[in-house]
Motif scaffolding. Structure first.
Motif, PDB file in Angstrom:
ATOM      1  N   ARG A  53     -19.253  56.974 -65.790  1.00 49.01           N
ATOM      2  CA  ARG A  53     -19.845  58.307 -65.859  1.00 49.01           C
ATOM      3  C   ARG A  53     -21.315  58.227 -66.284  1.00 49.01           C
ATOM      4  NH1 ARG A  53     -17.656  63.504 -69.319  1.00 49.01           N
ATOM      5  NH2 ARG A  53     -19.585  64.666 -68.991  1.00 49.01           N
ATOM      6  N   GLU A  56     -23.206  57.539 -63.303  1.00 45.67           N
ATOM      7  CA  GLU A  56     -23.188  58.697 -62.394  1.00 45.67           C
ATOM      8  C   GLU A  56     -24.145  59.786 -62.855  1.00 45.67           C
ATOM      9  OE1 GLU A  56     -18.557  58.361 -60.825  1.00 45.67           O
ATOM     10  OE2 GLU A  56     -19.105  59.896 -62.313  1.00 45.67           O
ATOM     11  N   GLU A  57     -24.270  59.911 -64.188  1.00 51.76           N
ATOM     12  CA  GLU A  57     -25.098  61.006 -64.703  1.00 51.76           C
ATOM     13  C   GLU A  57     -26.510  60.552 -65.045  1.00 51.76           C
ATOM     14  OE1 GLU A  57     -22.940  63.158 -67.695  1.00 51.76           O
ATOM     15  OE2 GLU A  57     -21.304  63.584 -66.300  1.00 51.76           O
TER      16      GLU A  57
END
Ligand code: ADP
Ligand code: MG
Ligand code: MG
Length: 890
Positions: A53, A56-57
Motif C-alpha cells: 500500500r 501504491e500511495e
C-alpha cells in the motif's frame, strides 16, 4: 484487532508461523516463538500488505498506520515497563526488515533506536552503566547514518579507528564511557556535515525514518538483483519488525550469538554456532572480533583457546540447548537461530529453517526420518533435487600435489579452480566469457552477490562460518573458504599477497587458484579432482526415492564411458543415444564425408561398408555397459552439411579415399548448401532419400546386439527414427529396420526382441500421434526440437532475446531449460493421449534437456510418461524429482 500491525510477546501473539506471507519470515516466527512460550522481547510486525500500500500511495504512510503503530508501541511499553522517548525510563527498539523469504540485499537492522541526547542519560542511569549507554548511542548513530540516512559509513568507521588508535587500543570494548561520549559528538558532527541536518532527536522521527528505509530497501538495486536471481516476485513486499531491545553489550554476563541446531555444512546432529561476549548483533558476523565457539567439542576440535559458551556460561548454554530442542521438535526441521544474553537472561531474536549444503540437507533429512521426527516421504520432499548436483561433482584428488598458500575456514564444501578476480563485476564478465573464476574479496557484502553467482568459488580474508560470504555461498552451492586471515587482498590493485617465510607471494588477477571448501585450503594453480562418493546418506535417500517413484529414469549417453557413469548414477537404460557423434571421430570422418559426397547409391554404399564395423563396435560397448536394459538409439539426425570438409587438405583426403577429383567434390558440397538446415534435409528425410544409411545403422545395431547376446545378457534395442511428421515416413523406415533385423537374425541364427519407434519433435507429429502410433512401438518426446518448432524459436539464436522475454514475464523460465508446460506441454499431452488411444501399451518417454529438470519432470509424471531421460550427472536429480512428482500426485 488491527489491520496492519501484529503484536507479539508478553503473552500475546497476533500472528503465527503460518502467516509468513503477511508478516514475513522473521515476524511470523517471532510470533510463533512467543506463542510457544519462548523468551522473545515484545514487539510488533507491520505487514507486507502495508509495504504494498505504501508504494501504491506514492510512498507515504496512511493515518491508520500511525494509529496502529502507536498501539503497537503501547504494547511494548506495557510489557517492558519502559516508555519510548521517556528521558527517565527510555524504551529502545530495533527496526528489522523481514520478507517472506530471507533476503540478503534488504535493509540492515537498526538497533538501539530511541536514543537521543536526553534518553542516553536515562539509559545510563537505569542500567547503572554509563559506558554501555554511550556505546549503544554511538552504535545507533552509526547504524542509522548508514542504513537510514545512507551516509558514507567509511567516515564513521575511521572515526572509531582513530579513537582507538589515539589511546593505543585495539578492541571496541576497551573504549570507556568518556571515549564513547566524545565519539558520539564526532558522529553527530559527521551527520551534520554529510546530511546537512542534525541527527534526529525526536524518537518518533527516528522510528518513521527507519520504517520508511525498510520499505525503501525493497526497491533497492541489490534487493532487485537478489530477487531476479532467486525468482522472487517484486509484488511480495517486505514486513517491518519493531522490537524491544535486549542488550548483549551490558558487560561480561551478556553476549550475542548465532547458532544452528545441526551442522549446516556437514549435517551432523551437533549444535553449531558462534557467540561474542559483551557485544551486539552485527558484531558476530561483521568479523570485528573473532567469535567464540558454542560448544566445548567444537572449540577443542578447532584447537581454539577462547572459552566456548558451554564453558563460559554453562547455565545459559543449558537453556539455549533446551530451546534448540524445543524448536527442532516444534518446526520439525533444522533451525538457524539468533539470540542475545542480557545479564545471564536468554532472549530469542530469530529462528528460521536453516540454509544448508546439499550434503547436510541429505544427512539431516535421512537422520530426521530415522529419528522419527519426519516421515520418509517428507525426507524425500525436503531435498531440493537440483541441489544434488553439488554432491555429484568432483572433489580434490587426495593424492594430488597441493601448493597450499593459505588456510581459512571450510565455509562451504566442494572444490573449485579458476582464475582469481577481485571484484564482482569482473567475475560476472569473465564468467560470461566462459572463464572459470574464483572471486577473491576481503569480505563480501550483498553487492557482491552477482559475482558470487558467476564464480566457481569464493575466497575471503575476513569473516567466520556465519559470515555473509559463507551463508550465501552455501545457499548457492558454491565452494567457499572464508576468513583466510593471512591474506592481504587489495581489490584496487587486483592483487592478493600471501606471507611466506622469505617475504610474500603474489596472486594477481587471472592467476589460477584452487580452493577446497571442505578443508579451508587455498592452493596456487589447479589441483586435479576425483569423483564423489555415492553411498552413505545419498544412497539411502536414493533408495527411498526409487521405492517411491513410478517413472523410470534413463540417460542420454552416446559413448560407453557416459553409459557406464550414468549406470553408476542409477540410470535404468538409455533414452537417447545419438549416432552422429560417432561420425565425428577423426578416423571415421573421411568415410562419412565420402558417403555424403558420393554422387550415387553405389558410392554411398562403399563408404557405408567402411563405417559399419566402427558403428557396430560403438554399439557393442554401449550394450555391454547397459546389459539387460533398454537402449534407445536414434538413427542419423543432423543435416549432412555439418560433416562436410572445410579445408583444402580435407577435400584432398576425401577425394583420395573415394578416387575422384577434389573439384568435383567441392561442387557436390556446394549443392548440399541449405538456407535453413534445421528445417531442411535432416532426420527421417535422410532415411527417406538415402535408405541405405539407416539400413547400415540398423544392421550395425542388430549385429552388435547379437554379439553381446552371444556372450551374456541380451540388450533390448529400441530403434528411434527422428523428426517424423507423418505415419508414412515411419512406416517406410520401419520396413528398412525390420529388413535389416531379419537379415542379421538369419545370418546369426538368433532372434532378439527390439522395438521401432519415433521421436515426437514436430507439432504435426504430436497432433497426428494417433495415426503415427499405428507404426510406433514407442514415442520419445524430443523436447529440444519440439520447443524450437512449437515456439518457432531457434535455440542457438535465442540468447539475443530470451533474457528480455523471461525478464518481462513472457515466459516464466527459459523454455529450453524448463518445459513450456502451457504450449509445448499441451502438445505432449495431446500426443500421449492420442498415441495411447491407438496403442494402449505404447512406451512414452522424454529425451530433451528437460528430462533432467525437476519442474519438467513433475509435468512428465502428470501426463503419465513411462520414463524420463537425463544426462548422466543429472540422473540422480531425475530419480529424486520423479519420486517427488509421484508424491505430489498421490
Ligand atoms: P538480519 O535479517 O540481517 O539477520 P536481524 O533483524 O535479524 O537482521 O538483526 C540482526 C541482529 O541484530 C540480530 O541477530 C540480533 O543480534 C540483533 N538484534 C535485532 N533486534 C534486536 C533486539 N530487539 N535486541 C537485541 N538485538 C537485536
Ligand atoms: Mg537475523
Ligand atoms: Mg531433434
Amino acid at each position: 484487532m488491527m489491520t496492519y500491525v501484529f503484536r507479539f510477546g508478553g503473552g500475546i501473539s497476533d500472528g503465527s508461523a503460518g502467516d509468513r506471507n503477511m508478516l514475513g519470515g522473521k515476524g511470523a516466527n517471532l510470533a510463533e516463538m512467543a506463542s510457544i512460550g519462548l523468551p522473545v522481547p515484545p514487539g510488533f510486525t507491520i505487514s507486507t500488505a502495508m509495504c504494498i500500500r505504501y508504494y501504491e500511495e506514492g510512498e507515504r504512510f496512511p493515518d491508520e498506520l500511525r494509529q496502529e503503530v502507536a498501539d503497537g508501541l503501547a504494547h511494548i511499553e506495557q510489557v517492558t515497563g519502559h516508555r519510548f522517548g521517556d528521558a527517565a525510563n527510555p524504551l529502545l527498539v530495533s527496526v528489522r526488515s523481514g520478507a517472506r523469504v530471507s533476503m540478503p540485499g534488504m535493509m540492515d537492522t537498526v538497533l538501539n533506536l530511541g536514543l537521543n541526547d536526553a534518553t542516553v542519560e536515562g539509559l545510563a542511569k537505569a542500567a547503572g552503566d554509563e559506558r554501555f549507554a554511550w556505546d549503544s548511542y554511538r552504535r545507533f548513530i552509526q547504524m542509522y547514518a548508514d542504513v537510514v540516512l545512507e551516509l558514507d559509513h567509511g567516515a564513521f568507521e575511521e572515526a572509531l579507528e582513530v579513537a582507538k588508535e589515539d589511546k593505543g587500543l585495539t578492541l571496541d570494548t576497551e573504549l570507556d564511557a568518556a571515549d564513547l561520549k566524545a565519539l558520539v559528538d564526532e558522529y553527530k558532527g559527521l551527520v551534520r556535515a554529510q546530511w546537512g541536518k542534525d541527527f534526529p532527536q525526536d524518537v518518533h522521527d527516528q522510528l518513521w525514518g527507519a520504517v520508511g528505509a525498510v520499505f525503501g530497501s525493497w526497491q533497492s538495486e541489490r534487493a532487485k538483483v537478489y530477487r531476479r536471481l532467486n525468482d522472487i516476485p517484486g509484488s511480495w513486499g517486505t514486513a517491518v519488525n519493531v522490537q524491544a531491545m535486549v542488550f548483549g553489550n551490558m558487560g561480561d554476563t551478556s553476549a550475542t550469538g548465532v547458532a544452528f541446531t545441526r551442522d549446516p555444512a556437514k549435517g551432523e546432529n551437533a549444535y553449531y554456532g558462534e557467540f561474542l561476549i559483551n557485544a551486539q548483533g552485527e558484531d558476530v558476523v561483521a568479523g570485528i572480533r573473532t567469535p567464540q565457539y558454542l560448544t566445548r567439542k567444537a572449540r577443542e576440535e578447532a584447537g581454539a583457546r577462547a572459552a566456548s559458551m558451554e564453558e563460559a556460561m554453562p547455565e545459559v548454554y543449558g537453556q539455549l540447548a533446551d530451546v534448540f530442542h524445543t524448536l527442532e521438535t516444534h518446526y520439525r526441521d533444522m533451525q538457524d537461530i539468533e539470540f542475545t544474553v542480557e545479564k545471564t537472561k536468554l532472549w530469542m531474536l530469530q529462528t528460521r529453517s536453516g540454509k544448508r549444503t546439499a550434503k547436510a540437507a541429505l544427512k539431516i533429512a535421512v537422520d530426521m526420518a530415522n529419528e522419527g521426527l519426519i516421515t520418509r516421504e517428507e525426507a524425500i520432499a525436503r531435498i531440493d533435487a537440483a541441489s544434488l548436483d553439488q554432491l555429484l561433482h568432483p572433489t580434490l584428488d587426495p593424492d594430488a600435489a597441493r601448493d597450499v598458500i593459505a588456510k581459512g575456514l571450510p565455509a562451504s564444501p566442494g572444490a573449485a579452480s579458476g582464475q582469481a578476480v577481485f571484484d564482482a563485476d569482473t567475475a560476472e564478465r569473465w564468467a560470461a566469457d566462459g572463464k572459470a573464476v574464483i572471486l577473491v574479496r576481503t569480505e563480501t557484502s550483498p553487492e557482491d552477490i552477482h559475482g558470487m553467482h558467476a564464480a566457481r568459488g569464493v575466497l575471503t580474508a575476513r569473516g567466520g562460518m556465519t559470515s555473509h560470504a559463507a551463508v550465501v555461498a552455501r545457499g548457492m552451492g558454491r565452494p567457499c573458504v572464508s576468513g583466510a586471515g593471512s591474506l592481504a587482498i587489495s581489490a584496487k590493485d587486483k592483487v592478493m599477497r600471501v606471507p611466506t617465510t622469505s617475504g610474500s607471494r603474489e596472486v594477481r588477477e587471472g592467476d589460477t587458484l584452487t580452493i577446497d571448501g571442505a578443508t579451508g585450503e587455498v592452493m596456487a594453480g589447479e589441483v586435479p579432482t576425483v569423483q564423489p562418493e555415492l553411498s552413505g546418506d545419498f544412497g539411502v535417500l536414493m533408495g527411498w526415492a526409487d521405492a517411491t517413484r513410478r517413472m523410470k529414469v534413463r540417460t542420454n549417453a552416446d559413448t560407453p564411458a557416459d553409459a557406464k557413469t550414468a549406470r553408476e548414477f542409477g540410470a535404468e537404460g538409455i533414452g537417447l543415444c545419438r549416432t552422429e557423434h560417432m561420425f565425428f571421430d577423426a578416423e571415421r570422418i573421411t568415410a562419412v564425408r565420402q558417403m555424403i559426397l558420393a554422387h550415387d547409391t553405389e558410392g554411398r554404399q562403399v563408404a557405408l561398408d567402411r563405417l559399419l564395423p566402427a558403428q557396430r563396435s560403438d554399439f557393442v560397448g554401449i550394450f555391454e555397459a547397459m546389459a539387460g536394459l533398454p537402449v534407445t538409439i536414434r538413427l542419423l539426425d543432423p543435416p549432412l552439411h555439418e560433416f562436410l570438409p572445410h579445408e583444402e587438405a580435407e577435400f584432398a583426403e576425401v577425394a583420395k579415399a573415394s578416387g575422384v577429383d577434389p573439384e568435383q567434390l567441392k561442387r557436390r558440397a556446394a549443392e548440399l548448401h541449405e538456407f535453413n538446415p534445421m528445417l531442411g534435409h535432416r532426420g527421417v528425410r535422410l532415411g527417406v532419400t538415402y535408405p541405405e544409411i539407416y539400413a547400415m545403422q540398423a544392421r550395425a545395431i542388430f549385429e552388435a546386439a547379437c554379439e553381446v547376446a552371444a556372450r551374456g545378457e541380451a540388450p533390448v534395442p529400441e530403434v528411434m527414427i527422428p523428426l517424423v511428421g507423418t505415419r508414412r515416413e515411419l512406416e517406410l523406415m520401419k520396413a528398412v529396420v525390420d529388413q535389416a533385423a531379419k537379415h542379421v537374425f538369419a545370418e546369426r541364427g538368433r532372434t532378439l526382441e527390439y522395438l521401432v519407434g519415433t521421436m515426437i519433435e514436430l507439432p504435426r507429429a504430436a497432433l497426428r500421434a494417433g495415426d503415427i502410433a499405428a507404426a510406433a512401438a514407442f514415442f520419445s518426446f524430443g523436447t529440444n526440437d519440439l520447443t524450437q518448432t512449437t515456439l518457432g524459436v531457434s535455440r542457438d539464436d535465442a540468447g539475443r532475446f530470451l533474457g528480455a522475454y523471461v525478464e518481462q514475464g513472457i515466459y516464466a523460465k527459459d523454455p529450453f531449460v524448463s518445459l513450456d508446460v502451457e504450449g509445448v506441454g499441451e502438445l505432449v499431452r495431446i500426443a500421449a493421449e492420442r498415441g495411447r488411444a491407438t496403442r494402449p501399451a505404447i512406451k512414452l518417454g522424454i529425451c530433451g534437456e528437460h528430462g533432467g529438470d525437476p519442474a519438467s519432470i513433475a509435468f512428465c509424471e502428470e501426463v503419465g510418461l513411462d520414463y524420463v531421460s537425463a544426462s548422466p550427472y543429472r540422473v540422480p536429480i531425475a530419480r529424486l524429482a520423479a519420486a517427488q512428482a509421484a508424491l505430489k500426485k498421490s
